[in-house]
Design a protein around this motif. Structure first.
Motif, PDB file in Angstrom:
ATOM      1  N   LEU A 576      46.190  46.660  52.444  1.00 17.83           N
ATOM      2  CA  LEU A 576      46.771  46.264  51.165  1.00 17.83           C
ATOM      3  C   LEU A 576      46.678  47.444  50.216  1.00 17.83           C
ATOM      4  CD1 LEU A 576      47.826  43.692  49.538  1.00 17.83           C
ATOM      5  CD2 LEU A 576      45.532  43.682  48.533  1.00 17.83           C
ATOM      6  N   SER A 577      47.784  47.767  49.560  1.00 22.72           N
ATOM      7  CA  SER A 577      47.768  48.841  48.573  1.00 22.72           C
ATOM      8  C   SER A 577      48.259  48.299  47.240  1.00 22.72           C
ATOM      9  CB  SER A 577      48.639  50.021  49.026  1.00 22.72           C
ATOM     10  OG  SER A 577      49.992  49.639  49.103  1.00 22.72           O
ATOM     11  N   PHE A 578      47.822  48.927  46.154  1.00 21.94           N
ATOM     12  CA  PHE A 578      48.245  48.540  44.812  1.00 21.94           C
ATOM     13  C   PHE A 578      47.937  49.677  43.852  1.00 21.94           C
ATOM     14  CE2 PHE A 578      43.905  47.031  45.421  1.00 21.94           C
ATOM     15  CZ  PHE A 578      43.255  47.513  44.298  1.00 21.94           C
ATOM     16  N   ASP A 579      48.554  49.630  42.697  1.00 20.14           N
ATOM     17  CA  ASP A 579      48.235  50.534  41.594  1.00 20.14           C
ATOM     18  C   ASP A 579      47.580  49.709  40.489  1.00 20.14           C
ATOM     19  OD1 ASP A 579      49.476  52.580  42.963  1.00 20.14           O
ATOM     20  OD2 ASP A 579      51.384  52.359  41.914  1.00 20.14           O
ATOM     21  N   TRP A 580      46.459  50.203  39.965  1.00 21.14           N
ATOM     22  CA  TRP A 580      45.807  49.500  38.864  1.00 21.14           C
ATOM     23  C   TRP A 580      45.445  50.479  37.753  1.00 21.14           C
ATOM     24  CZ3 TRP A 580      40.206  47.526  40.370  1.00 21.14           C
ATOM     25  CH2 TRP A 580      39.447  48.576  40.855  1.00 21.14           C
ATOM     26  N   SER A 581      45.336  49.945  36.552  1.00 22.42           N
ATOM     27  CA  SER A 581      44.918  50.769  35.414  1.00 22.42           C
ATOM     28  C   SER A 581      44.162  49.886  34.431  1.00 22.42           C
ATOM     29  CB  SER A 581      46.127  51.413  34.722  1.00 22.42           C
ATOM     30  OG  SER A 581      46.846  50.450  33.972  1.00 22.42           O
ATOM     31  N   VAL A 582      43.420  50.540  33.552  1.00 19.50           N
ATOM     32  CA  VAL A 582      42.688  49.805  32.529  1.00 19.50           C
ATOM     33  C   VAL A 582      42.578  50.681  31.290  1.00 19.50           C
ATOM     34  CG1 VAL A 582      40.384  50.584  33.221  1.00 19.50           C
ATOM     35  CG2 VAL A 582      40.629  48.383  32.073  1.00 19.50           C
ATOM     36  N   PHE A 583      42.649  50.060  30.119  1.00 20.04           N
ATOM     37  CA  PHE A 583      42.425  50.749  28.849  1.00 20.04           C
ATOM     38  C   PHE A 583      41.460  49.885  28.054  1.00 20.04           C
ATOM     39  CE2 PHE A 583      46.315  52.598  30.322  1.00 20.04           C
ATOM     40  CZ  PHE A 583      46.188  53.926  29.983  1.00 20.04           C
ATOM     41  N   SER A 584      40.185  50.253  28.114  1.00 18.96           N
ATOM     42  CA  SER A 584      39.142  49.477  27.454  1.00 18.96           C
ATOM     43  C   SER A 584      38.088  50.435  26.942  1.00 18.96           C
ATOM     44  CB  SER A 584      38.510  48.482  28.434  1.00 18.96           C
ATOM     45  OG  SER A 584      37.835  49.175  29.474  1.00 18.96           O
ATOM     46  N   TYR A 616      47.418  54.535  35.811  1.00 19.55           N
ATOM     47  CA  TYR A 616      47.693  53.913  37.104  1.00 19.55           C
ATOM     48  C   TYR A 616      47.191  54.785  38.251  1.00 19.55           C
ATOM     49  CZ  TYR A 616      50.491  49.853  35.749  1.00 19.55           C
ATOM     50  OH  TYR A 616      50.892  48.639  35.275  1.00 19.55           O
ATOM     51  N   THR A 617      46.385  54.183  39.096  1.00 17.56           N
ATOM     52  CA  THR A 617      45.795  54.860  40.248  1.00 17.56           C
ATOM     53  C   THR A 617      46.065  54.026  41.489  1.00 17.56           C
ATOM     54  OG1 THR A 617      44.024  55.740  38.845  1.00 17.56           O
ATOM     55  CG2 THR A 617      43.673  55.793  41.233  1.00 17.56           C
ATOM     56  N   LYS A 618      46.508  54.669  42.548  1.00 18.32           N
ATOM     57  CA  LYS A 618      46.811  53.964  43.790  1.00 18.32           C
ATOM     58  C   LYS A 618      45.539  53.733  44.597  1.00 18.32           C
ATOM     59  CE  LYS A 618      49.775  54.200  47.927  1.00 18.32           C
ATOM     60  NZ  LYS A 618      50.484  52.929  47.641  1.00 18.32           N
ATOM     61  N   ASN A 652      52.875  47.305  42.130  1.00 17.11           N
ATOM     62  CA  ASN A 652      53.088  47.861  43.473  1.00 17.11           C
ATOM     63  C   ASN A 652      52.100  47.307  44.496  1.00 17.11           C
ATOM     64  OD1 ASN A 652      55.128  49.434  42.380  1.00 17.11           O
ATOM     65  ND2 ASN A 652      53.805  51.213  42.064  1.00 17.11           N
ATOM     66  N   VAL A 653      51.968  45.988  44.528  1.00 19.21           N
ATOM     67  CA  VAL A 653      51.058  45.346  45.485  1.00 19.21           C
ATOM     68  C   VAL A 653      51.806  45.150  46.802  1.00 19.21           C
ATOM     69  CG1 VAL A 653      49.579  43.376  45.926  1.00 19.21           C
ATOM     70  CG2 VAL A 653      49.889  44.202  43.579  1.00 19.21           C
ATOM     71  N   ILE A 654      51.362  45.819  47.848  1.00 19.59           N
ATOM     72  CA  ILE A 654      52.066  45.807  49.135  1.00 19.59           C
ATOM     73  C   ILE A 654      51.061  45.573  50.262  1.00 19.59           C
ATOM     74  CG2 ILE A 654      53.465  47.156  50.759  1.00 19.59           C
ATOM     75  CD1 ILE A 654      54.499  48.734  48.332  1.00 19.59           C
ATOM     76  N   PHE A 655      51.374  44.618  51.138  1.00 17.87           N
ATOM     77  CA  PHE A 655      50.563  44.367  52.330  1.00 17.87           C
ATOM     78  C   PHE A 655      51.314  44.886  53.549  1.00 17.87           C
ATOM     79  CE2 PHE A 655      49.485  41.431  55.913  1.00 17.87           C
ATOM     80  CZ  PHE A 655      48.207  41.938  56.146  1.00 17.87           C
TER      81      PHE A 655
END
Length: 700
Positions: A576-584, A616-618, A652-655
């Motif tokens: 499973l791949s995805f891109d996630w990010s956070v601003f906190s 965003y980081t993969k 970009n959530v891909i299985f």
């Protein structure tokens, strides 16, 4: 550091949230000894340390005759390497110029283990990783690290110096000591047989496979071989870090009974009388020895090896409330009432007199506050929290032992059950099951009955199977099955009450929490990328929302001490791949106590988290086994955090299913695998073996 709000003072999350800017009114820290003296070695035979034991490693770095401060990465191979250095940047790819050299690598959003392997793959013979914030990195390569080159950590400043001295010869040395070492996290007190008292906040996330207890300890530099194994930990069922560490007490049960002197516990009535009389009391521990105020930067770690003690004076709760209200009012230039400072009947306060600063500090948590009575030394409190360290305006706060006499007896002499259990966030219309251990610590066989209760008399999908626990002989254990059927969306909580036919056998209670989240067709349309097998759910205090600027989703708008969750369920083996990010807002002072955090949870196991400002980081999760999977992205905010955009994002959530090759053909190796050892300044590693504690010899 912990900050309190007016009403909801501190939250307890999986990651022990904290906050620093846009300060909420009350500042709290978990304590240590300041202004005391080395204890008499034989005076406190029941004094105990909560420790992790490990094979100690010495690291050494010398460049052109200059010695630099360094720390070993846990699980780094021992050895020595001497060569010129090469700048390998972030170490995110094979460092082509590293053959027969030592790699100099910057900390960043790449696992430490990957950095080291990219150095070794290019022929590097050693690696130096320098920090991207102040201080020396305290990190791990992970127990599955397969490299064979020595890897050490240095500070950001030293890394900059070495970047300008690449042509000089650097010598790395890592030596594993033969003698077992120990790292103390908190104190405790032995109360007899196989039982110890400590603070709940010391052990709420502890892994008893690795945490041990050293009873009668004095000098932490030796004696690690004497540490005892833990069988069970019982937190008080109403422990609530969200209410300023209310009911901050826990019992530790050892695997075996110990023949050792124990401390007597003072009753509640005597505690009140002594507090009213401002009686002297002594606090004991291995905590920091440097004082600092509520607005001061926390000083460097100064925990001693040898046990220390300091004398303070008790305060009545009314005096303590008034003092704290005045101090917090002056600190925040506002008005506080005594009822706003969070002091409850489960607490007792102590302060120092005179000009010499005295008190408890980081590292002393869980240790005893004792008074000398006509029955000898008796324990009146457990180190819980304070504001700064040894600040005259802010008394230290302790759990009041006498308030918990009945609960202690119920566990140690009656029917004990695990105090609480939180089910993982559950998709609506699905169910979960867990087993809770029940132990009969009395001298009699017990006929047991179990009932579920809630505030509104509705058990909300909870049910019990207690067939294996209806008759429980003395000194034996059994298990009950707790079922949660997630029919109703939202948070649910029930209490398990135990009764016995023989009324003279005391019993205890357990609190069970669960949260069901609803299916979300909008997210399903936005992120499923054509996969008919994806099922998306979202909820918490606010569900995730669509990002209308791109095919992504963002966390719900949540307030202090709240969370927003999105879940993905599917079946099959693959990646499973995805891109996630956070601003906190991130915590610059404590990497393992983030202020706002986005966590990744795979099949109920937390894998990683990011905090701060992370674009965003993969991420690719390889080797998902055959079967059903639940992936949870959980965004949480601590109390009082208001800086930054306060949001998390996902796209970009891909299985990719695993395709079994024809016979004789190898399966290609995955390109990237996320672990729990992330090295980024914004993406911090979580040490699974040590849960919330690191392998530092001395810890702030």
């Amino acid at each position: 550091m912990k900050y309190l709000l007016f009403a909801v003072l501190i939250i307890s999350t999986l990651l022990s949230s904290a906050n620093a800017a846009n300060h909420s009114p009350l500042l709290i820290s978990k304590p240590k000894i300041v202004g005391g003296e080395v204890a008499n070695k034989d005076s406190w035979p029941w004094m105990s340390a909560l420790v992790f034991t490990f094979s100690d490693t010495d690291s050494d770095l010398n460049v052109a005759g200059t010695q630099y401060q360094s720390e070993p990465f846990s699980y780094s191979p021992a050895g020595q390497a001497s060569a010129n250095m090469v700048d390998c940047g972030l170490g995110d790819k094979v460092c082509t110029l590293a053959t027969n050299k030592i790699c100099l690598i910057a900390r960043g959003d790449i696992d430490f283990s990957d950095k080291a392997m990219n150095c070794q793959a290019a022929g590097g013979i050693g690696a130096i990783i320098y920090n991207n914030v102040s201080g020396v990195i305290n990190g791990t390569l992970g127990e599955d690290f397969s490299g064979n080159i020595p890897v050490i950590a240095i500070s950001q400043n030293d890394g900059i110096i070495l970047l300008n001295n690449l042509d000089n010869i650097a010598t790395i040395s890592l030596t594993i000591k033969q003698q077992l070492a120990q790292n103390a996290s908190c104190g405790a007190s032995f109360i007899g047989d196989k039982w110890l008292l400590t603070a709940a906040h010391c052990v709420e996330d502890a892994n008893i496979e690795f945490l041990k207890v050293n009873i009668g300890e004095f000098d932490l530099s030796d004696g690690a071989n004497n540490a005892k194994a833990i069988k069970q930990i019982y937190l008080h069922p109403e422990y609530d870090e969200g209410s300023a560490f209310n009911n901050d007490i826990a019992l530790i049960e050892l695997v075996e009974s110990i023949d050792n002197a124990s401390v007597k516990l003072l009753d509640n009535s005597s505690s009140t009388q002594l507090a009213m009389a401002k009686s002297p009391a002594t606090v004991i521990g291995w905590g920091n020895v440097n004082a600092y105020g509520p607005n001061d930067e926390q000083p460097d770690n100064s925990q001693p090896n040898q046990l220390r003690q300091v004398e303070l004076y008790l305060l009545s709760n009314d005096e303590c409330k008034n003092k704290l209200a005045q101090a917090h009012g002056e600190l925040n230039n506002t008005t506080f009432t005594p009822d706003q400072v969070g002091i409850t009947d489960s607490m007792i306060c102590a302060e120092f007199f005179g000009d010499v600063q005295k008190g408890s500090c980081q590292g002393d948590s869980g240790g005893p506050l004792v008074v000398n009575t006509n029955q000898g030394w008796q324990q009146i409190g457990i180190v819980s929290y304070g504001v700064g360290c040894a600040n005259a305006a802010f008394p230290d706060v302790y759990a009041r032992v006498g308030h918990f006499t009945e609960w202690i007896n119920n566990i140690t002499q009656g029917i004990a059950i695990e105090a609480s259990y939180d089910f993982a966030i559950t998709p609506q219309d699905r169910s979960q099951i867990t087993l809770l251990t029940v132990t009969n610590n009395s001298e009699f066989t017990a006929n047991l009955r179990f009932e579920l209760f809630s505030d509104n008399f509705d058990t909300h999908g909870f049910s019990l199977n207690t067939d294996d626990c209806t008759l429980l002989t003395a000194k034996h254990s059994c298990q009950i099955q707790v079922n949660f059927d997630a029919k109703l969306v939202g948070k649910q909580k029930v209490r398990i009450d135990i009764t016995t036919v023989a009324a003279d056998i005391p019993t205890s209670q357990s609190y069970i929490s669960a949260q069901a989240v609803a299916a979300n067709s909008d997210i399903e349309s936005q992120l499923s990328n054509g996969s008919a097998d994806f099922r998306w759910y979202s909820g918490g205090d606010q569900p995730w929302q669509l990002d209308n600027t791109e095919p992504a989703i963002i966390s719900g708008i949540i307030g202090e001490d709240q969370q927003s969750a999105v879940l993905l369920t599917f079946s099959g083996a693959g990646s499973l791949s995805f891109d996630w990010s956070v601003f906190s807002e991130e915590n610059p002072d404590a990497a393992d106590e983030p202020f706002g955090v986005l966590s990744l949870i795979i099949d109920e196991q937390q894998i990683n988290f990011i905090t701060g400002e992370v674009a965003y980081t993969k991420v690719t999760i390889d080797d998902l086994a055959e079967g059903k999977h639940q992936i949870t992205w959980l965004y949480q905010k601590d109390g009082g955090t208001r800086e930054g955009q306060d949001k998390a994002s996902l796209k970009n959530v891909i299985f990719t299913p695993l395709i079994t090759p024809p016979a004789g053909e190898p399966i290609s190796a995955p390109s990237e695998q996320i672990t729990n050892k992330s090295s980024g300044g914004a993406s911090y590693f979580i040490l699974c073996l040590l849960v919330m504690l690191t392998l530092k010899r001395r810890q702030v």
